[in-house]
Design a protein around this motif. Structure first.
Motif, PDB file in Angstrom:
ATOM      1  N   GLY A 196       0.820  -1.211   0.000  1.00 27.53           N
ATOM      2  CA  GLY A 196       0.000   0.000   0.000  1.00 27.53           C
ATOM      3  C   GLY A 196       0.848   1.253   0.000  1.00 27.53           C
ATOM      4  N   VAL A 197       1.940   1.213   0.784  1.00 32.06           N
ATOM      5  CA  VAL A 197       2.867   2.352   0.817  1.00 32.06           C
ATOM      6  C   VAL A 197       3.520   2.527  -0.539  1.00 32.06           C
ATOM      7  N   LEU A 198       4.002   1.394  -1.114  1.00 34.93           N
ATOM      8  CA  LEU A 198       4.705   1.445  -2.399  1.00 34.93           C
ATOM      9  C   LEU A 198       3.819   2.024  -3.498  1.00 34.93           C
ATOM     10  N   MET A 199       2.550   1.671  -3.506  1.00 38.09           N
ATOM     11  CA  MET A 199       1.642   2.063  -4.584  1.00 38.09           C
ATOM     12  C   MET A 199       0.803   3.285  -4.227  1.00 38.09           C
ATOM     13  N   ASP A 200       1.098   3.914  -3.062  1.00 39.88           N
ATOM     14  CA  ASP A 200       0.369   5.119  -2.637  1.00 39.88           C
ATOM     15  C   ASP A 200      -1.143   4.870  -2.545  1.00 39.88           C
ATOM     16  N   TYR A 201      -1.521   3.709  -1.999  1.00 37.98           N
ATOM     17  CA  TYR A 201      -2.942   3.401  -1.837  1.00 37.98           C
ATOM     18  C   TYR A 201      -3.533   4.119  -0.620  1.00 37.98           C
ATOM     19  N   PHE A 202      -2.694   4.620   0.264  1.00 39.94           N
ATOM     20  CA  PHE A 202      -3.158   5.442   1.377  1.00 39.94           C
ATOM     21  C   PHE A 202      -2.063   6.443   1.727  1.00 39.94           C
ATOM     22  N   THR A 203      -2.438   7.545   2.329  1.00 36.90           N
ATOM     23  CA  THR A 203      -1.483   8.570   2.735  1.00 36.90           C
ATOM     24  C   THR A 203      -0.950   8.244   4.128  1.00 36.90           C
ATOM     25  N   PRO A 204       0.168   8.851   4.546  1.00 34.64           N
ATOM     26  CA  PRO A 204       0.651   8.649   5.921  1.00 34.64           C
ATOM     27  C   PRO A 204      -0.391   9.037   6.960  1.00 34.64           C
ATOM     28  N   GLU A 205      -1.157  10.077   6.651  1.00 37.75           N
ATOM     29  CA  GLU A 205      -2.191  10.506   7.592  1.00 37.75           C
ATOM     30  C   GLU A 205      -3.284   9.434   7.734  1.00 37.75           C
ATOM     31  N   GLU A 206      -3.662   8.831   6.608  1.00 41.42           N
ATOM     32  CA  GLU A 206      -4.662   7.757   6.666  1.00 41.42           C
ATOM     33  C   GLU A 206      -4.107   6.545   7.416  1.00 41.42           C
ATOM     34  N   ASP A 207      -2.850   6.276   7.204  1.00 39.95           N
ATOM     35  CA  ASP A 207      -2.216   5.133   7.873  1.00 39.95           C
ATOM     36  C   ASP A 207      -2.297   5.311   9.387  1.00 39.95           C
ATOM     37  N   LEU A 208      -1.973   6.527   9.876  1.00 44.82           N
ATOM     38  CA  LEU A 208      -2.033   6.811  11.303  1.00 44.82           C
ATOM     39  C   LEU A 208      -3.482   6.755  11.808  1.00 44.82           C
ATOM     40  N   ARG A 209      -4.383   7.243  10.995  1.00 45.05           N
ATOM     41  CA  ARG A 209      -5.794   7.229  11.391  1.00 45.05           C
ATOM     42  C   ARG A 209      -6.307   5.798  11.560  1.00 45.05           C
TER      43      ARG A 209
END
Length: 521
Positions: free
Chosen positions: A490-503
């Protein structure tokens, strides 16, 4: 149809019935008799090496006689032998007998009789007999005994017979056995009925007869060539274990002995094999599953025949085992859909859950490619799976998706739940991409499938987890666990932002710290 003129059948006096003699024998005890040599011809059921073989009649009509029991009935100038026979496929709805009738004139007639119970067959152990209610179907195998080696001489002849069964009224009525013959006590009687045979094969959809139910103290008429007198019997070795042994070839002595010591398990296995048979032929996939099930059960594993899941001993009792049971019993929609192809003979593949302690591997679980037996192993790492039930549920859903994608690739996107065309094409492109690198097929599958899962399966996994948690919180609260194993993609393909990841991580804490209890918490 051959026309046979029915003769009148007289009813002998009661004391005539006392002349009936009933004895049980093993096949080997009569194998060398003149009548058996004529019926079963030269091989006498024995090859030159001493191994039991099929006679020409058995080969021609696709059955095997039981070696455990032959019931001999003697009355007047008649001697009849009733022998249970078996097919090379399950016959849970009926049983069959071979009946050989001999007159003192050396006339021999041979019949196959099929018994289709209307109610469960009761066993009377004291009298070594049964009670039977249902339909009977008959076929006469008519041949020239001197020419039996020429199979073209064998054919099924259609005719009307006077069919008679010897019964005993001691306690509950039942088919007469050797213990029923006590002169003078009047317990033996005859059930008689006309039987009309048909042109179809014994194993087919014959139209048969239903006995008229009139019991009397009747018997056979001297000179009546079309009388068939018998006492229906089942083989002593016709247990569920024998039937399973007959279906599964190549079992070891240890496996055979184990089956016979576990009749209830053998019955479940026979029910499974019968349910996966078409035109009496059990599928190879079902046989493979049954063989793998025997191995697992012999090693203290468990088998869910209904859902066609094998659990190795190492997996039983683990927290993941509890979660798997909960997913199955609750009918979790995602698990049900992704595992559907491994059930009800819908593909050649089945799933086996196992566990190992692998401290050096940080993966909580891995799903291998199937071997020749079609079994896909989902292996849980005991060093990594001691966490919440939601965490474990995410692994089971994740790995079952891997198993389904393995199957999709191997079957060229076959049903029952094929991928959309564009998605399947992308999976193949990913596979080709990673296959070019010098890694094994397992790593190729992992990389290709993880890319596909990261793009298309996170929301379904989150939905499956929410369902497992009884829909307690919004969908986003479960995405942290849904991304487990897919996070790097997901990180590699930008499927979510860092902010979404933390959320997602913070939302998961709400679920983890709530007061709701899951079955395996």
């Amino acid at each position: 149809m051959t026309n046979c003129e029915k003769e009148e059948v007289s009813i002998p006096k009661l004391n005539d019935l006392e002349k009936i003699k009933i004895e049980d024998y093993k096949f080997d005890e009569l194998n060398e008799s003149v009548i058996f040599k004529k019926v079963f011809k030269i091989d006498n059921k024995k090859s030159s090496s001493g191994v039991t073989t099929k006679s020409k009649m058995e080969v021609k009509y696709d059955f095997s006689v039981s070696s455990s029991k032959i019931r001999e009935i003697k009355y007047g100038k008649y001697t009849t032998y009733t022998i249970p026979i078996k097919r090379d496929y399950p016959t849970p709805d009926y049983f069959e007998n071979l009946v050989i009738t001999k007159k003192t004139t050396d006339s021999i007639k041979t019949y196959i009789i099929k018994y289709v119970p209307d109610v469960e067959v009761n066993i009377f152990k004291d009298h070594n007999s049964i009670s039977f209610e249902g339909k009977r179907y008959i076929k006469e195998i008519k041949y020239d005994v001197s020419s039996i080696i020429n199979l073209k001489q064998l054919n099924v002849v259609d005719c009307t017979f006077n069919y008679q069964e010897v019964w005993c009224n001691h306690l509950d009525d039942h088919v007469a056995g050797p213990a029923c013959h006590i002169p003078g006590d009047g317990r033996i009687y005859i059930k008689s009925s006309d039987m009309e045979c048909t042109e179809t094969s014994v194993g087919g959809n014959d139209t048969g007869f239903v006995p008229d139910g009139n019991s009397n103290s009747g018997g056979v008429t001297v000179g009546d060539d079309e009388v068939v007198i018998t006492a229906p019997t089942v083989s002593e070795d016709d247990t569920a274990a024998d039937a399973v042994e007959n279906i599964l070839t190549g079992l070891t002595t240890a496996q055979i002995n184990w089956l016979h010591s576990k009749q209830s398990i053998s019955q479940s296995m026979l029910d499974y094999l019968s349910a996966n048979a078409s035109n009496y032929i059990v599928s190879e996939e079902a046989k493979n599953f049954a063989n793998a099930a025997i191995d697992a059960l012999m090693n203290e594993g468990e088998v869910d025949f209904e859902n066609e899941i094998i659990k190795d001993k190492s997996f039983i009792g683990t927290p993941a085992d509890c979660v798997l049971k909960a997913l199955i019993s609750s009918g979790n929609n995602l698990f049900k859909k992704t595992s559907e192809a491994f059930t009800e003979n819908k593909s050649e593949y089945r799933i086996r859950f196992t566990a190992k302690n692998i401290p050096k591997d940080n993966a909580p679980a891995r799903t291998g490619f199937p071997g020749p037996d079609g079994i896909i192993d989902i292996v849980f790492n005991l060093a990594e799976i001691n966490d919440t039930s939601l965490y474990l549920a995410s692994f089971i859903l994740h790995e079952t998706i891997h198993a389904e994608l393995h199957r999709i690739k191997l079957t060229n996107n076959a049903g029952p739940n094929p991928l959309p065309k564009e998605r399947y094409t992308w999976l193949l492109q990913l596979w080709d991409l990673f296959e070019k690198t010098p890694i094994d097929i397992g790593r190729t599958a992992t990389s290709a499938e993880h890319h596909l899962m990261a793009k298309f399966y996170v929301n379904p996994i989150a939905s499956g987890l929410r369902e497992f948690d009884e829909n307690t919180h919004p969908l986003d609260n479960y995405k942290y666990w849904a991304w487990t194993g897919l996070h790097d993609y997901g990180v590699l393909m930008d499927y979510f932002t860092p902010e979404e990841d933390l959320r997602f991580a913070n939302l998961s804490k709400i679920v983890k710290n709530d007061t709701h209890t899951n079955p395996c918490d």
